[in-house]
Structure formats: structure tokens, C-alpha cells
Design an enzyme around this catalytic site. Structure first.
Site, PDB file in Angstrom:
ATOM      1  N   ARG A 212       0.926  -1.208  -0.095  1.00 20.94           N
ATOM      2  CA  ARG A 212       0.058  -0.016   0.059  1.00 20.94           C
ATOM      3  C   ARG A 212       0.911   1.058  -0.085  1.00 20.94           C
ATOM      4  O   ARG A 212       2.066   1.347   0.540  1.00 20.94           O
ATOM      5  CB  ARG A 212      -0.908   0.019   1.153  1.00 20.94           C
ATOM      6  CG  ARG A 212      -1.778  -1.151   1.240  1.00 20.94           C
ATOM      7  CD  ARG A 212      -2.733  -0.825   2.537  1.00 20.94           C
ATOM      8  NE  ARG A 212      -3.535  -2.156   2.786  1.00 20.94           N
ATOM      9  CZ  ARG A 212      -3.555  -3.422   3.387  1.00 20.94           C
ATOM     10  NH1 ARG A 212      -2.210  -3.587   3.953  1.00 20.94           N
ATOM     11  NH2 ARG A 212      -4.240  -4.405   3.542  1.00 20.94           N
ATOM     12  N   LYS A 252      -2.739  -1.110   8.292  1.00 23.68           N
ATOM     13  CA  LYS A 252      -4.011  -0.785   8.111  1.00 23.68           C
ATOM     14  C   LYS A 252      -4.721  -1.858   9.208  1.00 23.68           C
ATOM     15  O   LYS A 252      -5.647  -1.688   9.792  1.00 23.68           O
ATOM     16  CB  LYS A 252      -4.651  -0.997   6.710  1.00 23.68           C
ATOM     17  CG  LYS A 252      -6.037  -0.727   6.545  1.00 23.68           C
ATOM     18  CD  LYS A 252      -6.408  -0.783   5.001  1.00 23.68           C
ATOM     19  CE  LYS A 252      -8.111  -0.333   4.833  1.00 23.68           C
ATOM     20  NZ  LYS A 252      -8.426  -0.385   3.459  1.00 23.68           N
ATOM     21  N   HIS A 332      -2.806   2.149  -5.774  1.00 23.29           N
ATOM     22  CA  HIS A 332      -3.685   1.066  -5.893  1.00 23.29           C
ATOM     23  C   HIS A 332      -3.845   0.238  -6.901  1.00 23.29           C
ATOM     24  O   HIS A 332      -3.977  -0.901  -6.591  1.00 23.29           O
ATOM     25  CB  HIS A 332      -5.212   1.278  -5.359  1.00 23.29           C
ATOM     26  CG  HIS A 332      -6.077   0.260  -4.883  1.00 23.29           C
ATOM     27  ND1 HIS A 332      -5.963  -0.198  -3.781  1.00 23.29           N
ATOM     28  CD2 HIS A 332      -6.909  -0.352  -5.341  1.00 23.29           C
ATOM     29  CE1 HIS A 332      -6.620  -1.375  -3.563  1.00 23.29           C
ATOM     30  NE2 HIS A 332      -7.492  -1.456  -4.740  1.00 23.29           N
ATOM     31  N   ARG A 335      -0.965  -2.048  -6.820  1.00 26.25           N
ATOM     32  CA  ARG A 335      -1.215  -3.090  -5.936  1.00 26.25           C
ATOM     33  C   ARG A 335      -2.082  -4.134  -6.246  1.00 26.25           C
ATOM     34  O   ARG A 335      -1.850  -5.104  -6.177  1.00 26.25           O
ATOM     35  CB  ARG A 335      -1.737  -2.442  -4.719  1.00 26.25           C
ATOM     36  CG  ARG A 335      -1.978  -3.452  -3.449  1.00 26.25           C
ATOM     37  CD  ARG A 335      -2.509  -2.625  -2.193  1.00 26.25           C
ATOM     38  NE  ARG A 335      -3.389  -3.296  -1.346  1.00 26.25           N
ATOM     39  CZ  ARG A 335      -2.816  -4.310  -0.391  1.00 26.25           C
ATOM     40  NH1 ARG A 335      -1.470  -4.536  -0.342  1.00 26.25           N
ATOM     41  NH2 ARG A 335      -3.480  -4.992   0.435  1.00 26.25           N
ATOM     42  N   HIS A 358      -4.265  -8.558   3.621  1.00 23.80           N
ATOM     43  CA  HIS A 358      -5.681  -8.689   3.685  1.00 23.80           C
ATOM     44  C   HIS A 358      -6.038  -9.357   4.715  1.00 23.80           C
ATOM     45  O   HIS A 358      -5.525 -10.884   5.113  1.00 23.80           O
ATOM     46  CB  HIS A 358      -6.444  -9.750   2.540  1.00 23.80           C
ATOM     47  CG  HIS A 358      -6.346  -8.571   1.272  1.00 23.80           C
ATOM     48  ND1 HIS A 358      -6.221  -9.037   0.024  1.00 23.80           N
ATOM     49  CD2 HIS A 358      -6.044  -7.334   1.017  1.00 23.80           C
ATOM     50  CE1 HIS A 358      -6.279  -8.165  -0.853  1.00 23.80           C
ATOM     51  NE2 HIS A 358      -6.231  -6.898  -0.292  1.00 23.80           N
ATOM     52  N   TYR A 368     -10.484 -11.885  -8.648  1.00 26.91           N
ATOM     53  CA  TYR A 368     -10.518 -12.848  -9.734  1.00 26.91           C
ATOM     54  C   TYR A 368     -11.727 -12.275 -10.535  1.00 26.91           C
ATOM     55  O   TYR A 368     -11.757 -12.632 -11.684  1.00 26.91           O
ATOM     56  CB  TYR A 368     -11.235 -13.928  -9.268  1.00 26.91           C
ATOM     57  CG  TYR A 368      -9.982 -15.252  -9.382  1.00 26.91           C
ATOM     58  CD1 TYR A 368      -9.153 -15.177 -10.445  1.00 26.91           C
ATOM     59  CD2 TYR A 368      -9.909 -16.292  -8.782  1.00 26.91           C
ATOM     60  CE1 TYR A 368      -8.227 -16.218 -10.841  1.00 26.91           C
ATOM     61  CE2 TYR A 368      -9.022 -17.248  -8.951  1.00 26.91           C
ATOM     62  CZ  TYR A 368      -8.156 -17.135 -10.024  1.00 26.91           C
ATOM     63  OH  TYR A 368      -7.170 -18.265 -10.244  1.00 26.91           O
TER      64      TYR A 368
END
Length: 404
Positions: A212, A252, A332, A335, A358, A368
């Protein structure tokens, strides 16, 4: 003396409380306008929590039942209840509340006076004033549940946010991962530019680690382990309201604390980044941390807004070189591209989840939805072939079959 009323569980009910036939509870009281008001809740505890909020509101001069709670009041109240947010998210939401105070004409109007069309007009005005569709959607993601809370608490009879954002649909940019060809073309374009070639190593780092932007800006020299070829992620730079101020905090989520394997191209780029640090780089200490990697042309520690501006400029340069297939370039998207590359390589979703930091596997699997059939089919074919089961026997009476 009259006997005190009790509920079906034998608990004594307070003045104004009663249990309904369906087992739920209600509290009846008189508001400051002399109007009798009833609030409901499935449980007695929940009802008494509402009673506390009503008493707090009376003390603060905010009577829900009169509808004099404003949008800013509601957003601040909602934010206080979001105890699971990170410091960075809280700061970001506070910035959006400040935006509402500055830009929203009806931010001080009683909630029950706000109509869906008011909110839509507000969002459109923000877009016309240069705010991105993504930012407006984030703001809507704050306002909508806040109004839902007011509706659940029976402060409002209806929720004015129950509309789709498709009126901004044409302005919403899809977070689309870069293809392999676009990644090569991007690196070649940046490398050939006299203005932006110094950001080549930053883009290589982000494309091949999936960090990030806050995590990139939070990296220090102590996080780089060239011996074990690993990059540690332990902190991030926080985006805050006050200008020219930088804060350092944890990633985060707890899952954001991780190690990323460094492939050779990443190590090479990190060495180049280290060599470009200003002589006094280690003199900068922020919240007890030093040894940062990225600096501005003025020799100060780089902030999110500095890199955001550079990504926009590099996007413009790329699209000028490849007008037939333009891209969007943000931190982003780099990423997202890293995550997509890993998923399309056939890596286990749990492994990708760890590398991405995550906390929820569903977030990883959503990538996906942005891949194409050819990529999925290639992985599926390899996996299916590896685990296929067959005796390779031709059924009796069946002619010999020769594969094409």
C-alpha cells in the site's frame, strides 16, 4: 402500594417501559416539545441503551425526536461508534466530515429535512468541483450507514440514502489491473523520461511487492534484509488533515504486519533508492522512526500527496504515448496488478492473502472478478490436468479415438 411491572423474565420494568405481545420492548416518554414518543427494541438491554442515548441527547440539547440533529452531528456520532477502525481510517473519515462542513449547503439542516435529491445534488456538485468518483463513493459509504443508524434508532421515518450511485456511473473508474504488456510499456515509458525516470524504481517496487502507498512511505532502512531477501512491513505513513504534518502508525490491519520475499529486480531497485537518499536522510525522525526511503526534491520525507501527483503525471505521459489503449495509474492499481499477477500465476489464495496483508480472504478473491477467462482457464487446465483421474481404457464397443 401497587406492584411493580415485570417482563416475562421477571425483570422489573422502569417508568415508561413495557413489554409488547411479540416479546419486544418499548419506551414511552415526552419530548421537549411536549409530544409523546415511543421507541422500540427487541431486547430490554437494547431499549435501555436507547434510553441512555435519549438522555444524553437531552443533556446536549439534541432531541432526536424533534429532528434537530444535523448531518454533521450524525456523522460524528456514527464515527464514535466505529471502534474497529484504524487510526488512518478514522483520520480519513474525519477529513470527509470536514469536507461536508465546507461544501454541503444542508450540513446544518435538521436531518428530517434532507431529501435524496439533496444528497444527489451534493455529490454531483463535488464531482463538478474536481472530486473523483471514488472519493464521492467513499463519502457515500460514510453517510449511508450513518443515516441507516438514525433510521434504526427511529430518529428518521425514512433513509434518504437508499438510492444507487448509477447517476455517477459514467464517471466511476474501474480499478483495472495492468496487463503484462502495459506493465512493460509503463516501465519503458518511465525509464525513457528525463523527468520521471527517477520514479522507475518506486514503480518496480510497488509492482513487485503489492505494498500500500502508506506502507511504502513507512518503509525504513531497517526493514530491508538483503541477506534473507525479505522486506518487512511493520508500519505505514498516515494521511492526516493538518498540512505538512506526517504521522507514523501500524499497518491498516493486524494482517498488514508481514514479510515480502524480495526478488532480484526489487533488490536492485531498493539499492538504487537507498543510493538516492539525501545525505541528511537519517536526521528525520517521525514518531520515533527514522531511516525513511523516499524524499521530495526539497529533501523532506515524501508524503502521499507527493506521490499521488507523480502517478497522475506518469499516467498522462503513458496515455500520450499509447492513446489507443490508455490506462489509469494509481498506487492502488499497482497493488491490484501485483495481486492479479499472483492469482493468475496459480498461487494459493491464502498465500496471496498473506502477501497482500488482507485480513479477509474474500477481499483477495474479489481480484478474480477482474481477470479474464484465458488467465483463469490456463490455471484451471494446469490444476485439473495435475489432479485428473482416468484409467485410459476405451469402453467396450467404442471405436478407437485418436485425439486431435
Amino acid at each position: 402500594m401497587s406492584e411493580k411491572r415485570k417482563d416475562s423474565n421477571g425483570r422489573i420494568l422502569r417508568t415508561g417501559e413495557s413489554q409488547r405481545k411479540d416479546g419486544s420492548y418499548q419506551y414511552r416518554y415526552t419530548n421537549s416539545a411536549g409530544k409523546r414518543v415511543v421507541v422500540y427494541h427487541p431486547t430490554l438491554k437494547g431499549l435501555r441503551d436507547k434510553e441512555k442515548e435519549i438522555e444524553k441527547g437531552k443533556f446536549a440539547g439534541v432531541d432526536y425526536t424533534l429532528g434537530n440533529l444535523t448531518l454533521v452531528d450524525l456523522l460524528n456520532k456514527y464515527l464514535k461508534l466505529k471502534s474497529n477502525l484504524s487510526a488512518n481510517s478514522i483520520t480519513s473519515y474525519k477529513a470527509y466530515i470536514k469536507l461536508v462542513e465546507r461544501q454541503c449547503d444542508f450540513c446544518r439542516v435538521p436531518l428530517n429535512k434532507i431529501k435524496p435529491s439533496d444528497l444527489k445534488e451534493f455529490y454531483v456538485s463535488l464531482y463538478n468541483n474536481g472530486y473523483s468518483s471514488e472519493s464521492i463513493k467513499v463519502l457515500h459509504g460514510l453517510i449511508k450507514p450513518a443515516f441507516a443508524m438514525a433510521y434504526d434508532d427511529q430518529i428518521l421515518m425514512t433513509n434518504p440514502c437508499m438510492f444507487k450511485m448509477n447517476f455517477l456511473k459514467g464517471n466511476v473508474h474501474e480499478k483495472k489491473a495492468l496487463t503484462a504488456e502495459q506493465q512493460r510499456n509503463l516501465l519503458e515509458t518511465i525509464s525513457a523520461s528525463r523527468t520521471y525516470n527517477k520514479y522507475y524504481d518506486l514503480v518496480v517496487l510497488m509492482l513487485n511487492t503489492g505494498l500500500r502507498i502508506g506502507e511504502v512511505l513507512g518503509l525504513t532502512t531497517k526493514d530491508i534484509d538483503f541477506i534473507n531477501h525479505a522486506l518487512s512491513v511493520n508500519r505505514q505513513q498516515l494521511r492526516i488533515l493538518e498540512p505538512y504534518t506526517i504521522k507514523i502508525g501500524p499497518p491498516k490491519t493486524k494482517a498488514g504486519v508481514r514479510k515480502i520475499p524480495m526478488i532480484p529486480v526489487v533488490e536492485e531497485s531498493l539499492k538504487n533508492i537507498l543510493n538516492r537518499r539525501p545525505p541528511n536522510a537519517d536526521d528525520f525522525v517521525i514518531d520515533g522512526c527514522s531511516g525513511f526511503l523516499f524524499f521530495t526534491n526539497n529533501g523532506t520525507v515524501a508524503r502521499y500527496v507527493n506521490l499521488q501527483t507523480k502517478f497522475k503525471a506518469m499516467e498522462k505521459l503513458y496515455n500520450k504515448c499509447y492513446p489507443e489503449a490508455p490506462i489509469r495509474l494509481t498506487a492502488h492499481i499497482l497493488r491490484h496488478t501485483f495481486c492479479t499477477n499472483l492469482m493468475e500465476s496459480g498461487m494459493s489464495a491464502s498465500y496471496v492473502q498473506y502477501l497482500m496483508g488482507h485480513s479477509d480472504a474474500a477481499t483477495t478473491l474479489q481480484v478474480y472478478t477482474h481477470t479474464n477467462y484465458d488467465a483463469i482457464a490456463k490455471i484451471a487446465y494446469r490444476q485439473m490436468e495435475q489432479h485428473s483421474v482416468s484409467l485410459n481404457i476405451t469402453p467396450p464397443g467404442t471405436p478407437n479415438y485418436t485425439p486431435l
